[in-house]
Design an enzyme around this catalytic site. Structure first.
Site: not given
Length: 251
Positions: A153-154
């Protein structure tokens, strides 16, 4: 020390960590800084430190995931100071998980606190940065460039930020606006906590840094941000500056 004398800067996530390091470097160079942060208590503490160097600096408490209120951040700064010279999009929250365990909620957290605030604040700031031929500094990450494990996600949000920054550099250049990114490895509180929880992973990361240490928040990361915010970088745009001790060498 006046590379940023009379410049007005916004720094998101400016109450602590890298954001605070940049804010301290900016005010020591003469900038008036508006730090934006969710944590009101820490924000007020940090702004007191900054005001020792630049009394006009202010703290704006804001939840960057609330898209409808992002433009009000720009409006508050323009109302108080009459202009905007520098926008630094630093804030970002995410959860580290294996790819197969990453949920929609995890992706939403990363994009809603990192990518979308960067995108919408750039849009809201653009008319004012046109007037000052200003600077935008966004944040990339080695997690996205390398595709680090447990960082889906990052990494996705950070690479999306890099993509729109390159687009903006191409579009905004005709207005005299520079758009660049910093990809840091810094001795932040988050890294310090991670080092205590995962000492083996920390030592492995440190071993991959040719300069053999983490970057200092103000003197390393902050000073590069000063360079990108100043006239010294007027002929640089669309670039990802690796402030990581040589860990990643872009080609």
């Amino acid at each position: 020390m006046n590379k940023l004398q009379n410049k007005i800067a916004i720094i998101t996530g400016g109450a602590s960590g890298i954001g605070k390091g940049m804010a301290k470097a900016f005010v020591k160079e003469g900038a008036i800084v508006a730090i934006v942060d969710l944590n009101e208590e820490v924000g007020k503490e940090t702004i007191r430190e900054l005001q020792e160097y630049q009394p006009e600096s202010i703290f704006i408490q804001a939840d960057l995931s609330d898209r409808d209120r992002l433009s009000s951040i720009i409006e508050k700064v323009i109302e108080k100071f009459g202009k905007l010279d520098i926008l630094v999009n630093n804030a970002h929250a995410s959860k580290n998980k294996p790819f197969e365990e990453t949920t929609q909620a995890d992706m939403d957290l990363s994009f809603n606190t990192g990518f979308y605030p960067t995108f919408y604040l750039m849009q809201a700031a653009l008319p004012h940065l046109k007037e000052t031929k200003g600077k935008i500094i966004n944040f990339a990450s080695g997690a996205g460039i390398n595709g680090d494990a447990n960082q889906a996600s990052y990494a996705a949000a950070k690479e999306a930020i890099r993509a729109i920054s390159r687009v903006a550099a191409n579009e905004f250049g005709r207005f005299g606006i520079n758009v660049n990114l910093i990809s840091p490895i810094a001795n932040s509180p988050g890294i310090q906590n991670w080092a205590q929880e995962h000492p083996d992973h920390y030592e492995a990361m440190l071993s991959r840094i040719p300069l053999g240490r983490l970057g200092e928040l103000e003197s390393d990361i902050g000073r590069v941000a000063v360079f990108l915010a100043s006239e010294d970088s007027n002929y640089i745009t669309g670039q990802t500056i690796m402030v990581d001790g040589g860990a990643i060498k872009l080609r």
